[in-house]
Scaffold this motif. Structure first.
Motif, PDB file in Angstrom:
ATOM      1  N   ASN A   1      28.806  92.586  47.041  1.00  0.00           N
ATOM      2  CA  ASN A   1      27.654  91.999  46.339  1.00  0.00           C
ATOM      3  C   ASN A   1      27.858  90.502  46.167  1.00  0.00           C
ATOM      4  OD1 ASN A   1      29.693  92.296  44.445  1.00  0.00           O
ATOM      5  ND2 ASN A   1      28.363  93.027  42.803  1.00  0.00           N
TER       6      ASN A   1
ATOM      7  N   ASN B   1      23.166  92.878  44.742  1.00  0.00           N
ATOM      8  CA  ASN B   1      23.256  93.854  43.659  1.00  0.00           C
ATOM      9  C   ASN B   1      24.121  93.338  42.515  1.00  0.00           C
ATOM     10  OD1 ASN B   1      22.287  96.839  43.592  1.00  0.00           O
ATOM     11  ND2 ASN B   1      24.249  96.854  42.525  1.00  0.00           N
ATOM     12  N   SER B   2      23.649  93.467  41.281  1.00  0.00           N
ATOM     13  CA  SER B   2      24.389  92.945  40.129  1.00  0.00           C
ATOM     14  C   SER B   2      25.497  93.889  39.670  1.00  0.00           C
ATOM     15  CB  SER B   2      23.423  92.651  38.973  1.00  0.00           C
ATOM     16  OG  SER B   2      22.602  93.765  38.700  1.00  0.00           O
TER      17      SER B   2
ATOM     18  N   THR C   1      27.321 101.418  42.047  1.00  0.00           N
ATOM     19  CA  THR C   1      25.989 101.566  42.631  1.00  0.00           C
ATOM     20  C   THR C   1      25.940 102.729  43.613  1.00  0.00           C
ATOM     21  OG1 THR C   1      25.568  99.201  42.371  1.00  0.00           O
ATOM     22  CG2 THR C   1      24.199 100.399  43.960  1.00  0.00           C
TER      23      THR C   1
ATOM     24  N   GLU D   1      14.267  95.166  43.012  1.00  0.00           N
ATOM     25  CA  GLU D   1      15.153  95.295  41.857  1.00  0.00           C
ATOM     26  C   GLU D   1      14.552  96.377  40.981  1.00  0.00           C
ATOM     27  OE1 GLU D   1      16.799  91.786  39.658  1.00  0.00           O
ATOM     28  OE2 GLU D   1      15.441  92.522  38.080  1.00  0.00           O
TER      29      GLU D   1
ATOM     30  N   PHE E   1      23.471  95.859  49.712  1.00  0.00           N
ATOM     31  CA  PHE E   1      23.891  95.648  48.319  1.00  0.00           C
ATOM     32  C   PHE E   1      24.299  94.212  47.993  1.00  0.00           C
ATOM     33  CE2 PHE E   1      25.348 100.181  49.082  1.00  0.00           C
ATOM     34  CZ  PHE E   1      24.262 100.747  48.426  1.00  0.00           C
TER      35      PHE E   1
ATOM     36  N   HIS F   1      16.911  95.517  50.687  1.00  0.00           N
ATOM     37  CA  HIS F   1      17.865  94.710  49.932  1.00  0.00           C
ATOM     38  C   HIS F   1      17.711  95.105  48.464  1.00  0.00           C
ATOM     39  CE1 HIS F   1      18.331  91.241  53.061  1.00  0.00           C
ATOM     40  NE2 HIS F   1      18.275  92.434  53.631  1.00  0.00           N
ATOM     41  N   LEU F   2      18.728  95.781  47.943  1.00  0.00           N
ATOM     42  CA  LEU F   2      18.600  96.448  46.650  1.00  0.00           C
ATOM     43  C   LEU F   2      19.412  95.765  45.556  1.00  0.00           C
ATOM     44  CD1 LEU F   2      17.692  98.993  45.005  1.00  0.00           C
ATOM     45  CD2 LEU F   2      19.825 100.074  45.789  1.00  0.00           C
ATOM     46  N   ASN F   3      18.789  95.642  44.389  1.00  0.00           N
ATOM     47  CA  ASN F   3      19.525  95.365  43.149  1.00  0.00           C
ATOM     48  C   ASN F   3      19.244  96.532  42.219  1.00  0.00           C
ATOM     49  OD1 ASN F   3      20.952  94.369  41.002  1.00  0.00           O
ATOM     50  ND2 ASN F   3      19.448  92.800  40.449  1.00  0.00           N
ATOM     51  N   LEU F   4      20.177  97.491  42.174  1.00  0.00           N
ATOM     52  CA  LEU F   4      20.003  98.674  41.342  1.00  0.00           C
ATOM     53  C   LEU F   4      20.467  98.348  39.926  1.00  0.00           C
ATOM     54  CD1 LEU F   4      19.190 101.717  41.429  1.00  0.00           C
ATOM     55  CD2 LEU F   4      21.647 102.202  41.587  1.00  0.00           C
TER      56      LEU F   4
END
Length: 309
Positions: free
Chosen positions: A31, A288-289, A295, A260, A285, A241-244
Motif C-alpha cells: 500500500n 489502501n489505508s 485487508t 473507497e 491495494f 483500485h481499492l481503499n477498504l
C-alpha cells in the motif's frame, strides 16, 4: 460481427474461464501509494517488496483466484509506477514455486519490447513450473519513453504486436524438421490489454480474453457488450483500485480507477460488476489505508464467500 466461438474460452487450459465470477489481486501487494511520504526520499510508485513472499502466499491460502503482475521494464517518474519491481517472467517462476493454487497472470507483457521466441519459451517454462496456472496477458505498450531504449519504433508497435503474437500462437510451424521449443507445455491462454492498436474484431477473433481498463460498473456494461459481440463468452477481466475502510458500513466514494468503501460497499460494487458481465476482478491495494494483510483477510472472511464457490 459475432465470433463463432461459443465456449467460455477457446483455450481448454484457461482455468479462469472454467469458473464463475471470481476475485483476484494485482501485484505488488503493498500500500505504498497510501503511505507515500516525500520527506522519506523514496520515489513515488516504488513499492516496498520486503513482504512480497508472505503476502502472495497469504493471497493463495485465502482463496484469491488470480495474481496479476505488470511488465514495466523502466521506472519512469512521469508515470510514477514501478509495478512489482521484479522482471515479469523471472518473478512468475518464483511465484510458481511458492504458491499452489492461485492463477498467475500478466497484465500485461509488452510484446513489441520483447523477442517473441524468448517470450514463448519463458511462458512455456512458467506454464510447466506452475502446473498450467499461467494466463499470458499481452499488450502493445503505452510508455513512449521506453521504445527508443529498445530500438523499437513506437508508431509501428501495433504491427510488431501482431507479428509477435503470430509466433506465440503458431511459431512451431516455422521450425525446421526436428527442431522444437522446450519445455513442452500447453500454450497458456492469451489475453490482451486494451486493443493493442488493433481493431475490436481482430482482437475478438485472435485473443482468448480481454484485460479491460478499470472503470465503473456502468462503464463496463458498454465495454462488455462490445466484447460479447466480437468474442462471445471469452473472459472479460478488469481491476479495482481499492481503499477498504475499517467501517464495514462506509459508503462507496469513487476515485480514479476504483472505490473507497467498507465491506458492504465492496460487495455491492462487485455484484454490480458481475451483473455488468465482468468475469473477474483483480483488486489493487496500493492506495489502501489498512495493512495489506488485514485487508486481504477481511475480504477473504466477508467478501469472497459471496462470490467464490
Amino acid at each position: 460481427m459475432t465470433t463463432r466461438i461459443s465456449e467460455k474460452a477457446a483455450n481448454v487450459f484457461d482455468k479462469l474461464a472454467q469458473g464463475a465470477f471470481s476475485i483476484g489481486v494485482e501485484l505488488p501487494l503493498d500500500n505504498d501509494w497510501a503511505r507515500y511520504d516525500s520527506a522519506q526520499g523514496a520515489p513515488f510508485g516504488v513499492p516496498d517488496m520486503s513482504k512480497h513472499h508472505e503476502r502472495i502466499q497469504l493471497a493463495d491460502q485465502l482463496g484469491f483466484k488470480a495474481a496479476w503482475v505488470r511488465d514495466v521494464p523502466i521506472y519512469d517518474p512521469n508515470f510514477g509506477d514501478a509495478a512489482q519491481v521484479f522482471e515479469t517472467f523471472s518473478y512468475l517462476g518464483y511465484l510458481a514455486a511458492i504458491t499452489k493454487n492461485i492463477l498467475l497472470g500478466t497484465a500485461a507483457v509488452v510484446l513489441p519490447l520483447r523477442q517473441p521466441w524468448l517470450v514463448k519459451k519463458a511462458a512455456a517454462t512458467v506454464q510447466k513450473l506452475s502446473n498450467n496456472r499461467l494466463i499470458l496477458g499481452v499488450a502493445s505498450g503505452d510508455r513512449p519513453v521506453e521504445y527508443p531504449l529498445f530500438d523499437v519504433d513506437y508508431e509501428t508497435r501495433g504491427e510488431k504486436f501482431r507479428q509477435s503474437l503470430s509466433i506465440l500462437q503458431e511459431g512451431e510451424a516455422s521450425l525446421s524438421h526436428g527442431m522444437d521449443l522446450l519445455p513442452a507445455s500447453p500454450q497458456p491462454p492469451l489475453y490482451v490489454a486494451g486493443l493493442a492498436q488493433q481493431s475490436p474484431e481482430w482482437v475478438g477473433e485472435h485473443m482468448d480474453g480481454w484485460l479491460a481498463y478499470p472503470g465503473t460498473p456502468r462503464d463496463h456494461v458498454q465495454r462488455v457488450q462490445l466484447w460479447r459481440n466480437i468474442a462471445g463468452d471469452k473472459p472479460y477481466v478488469s481491476f479495482i483500485h481499492l481503499n477498504l475502510l475499517a467501517n464495514d458500513d462506509a459508503p462507496i466514494t469513487r476515485h480514479r480507477f476504483g472505490v473507497e468503501t467498507g465491506v458492504k460497499g465492496l460487495i455491492s460494487e462487485l455484484n454490480a460488476m458481475r451483473e455488468a458481465g465482468v468475469d473477474h476482478i483483480g483488486l489493487h491495494f496500493r492506495r489502501n489505508s489498512l495493512s495489506v494483510e488485514e485487508t486481504m483477510q477481511r475480504i477473504a472472511d466477508k467478501v469472497l464467500p459471496h462470490f467464490h464457490q
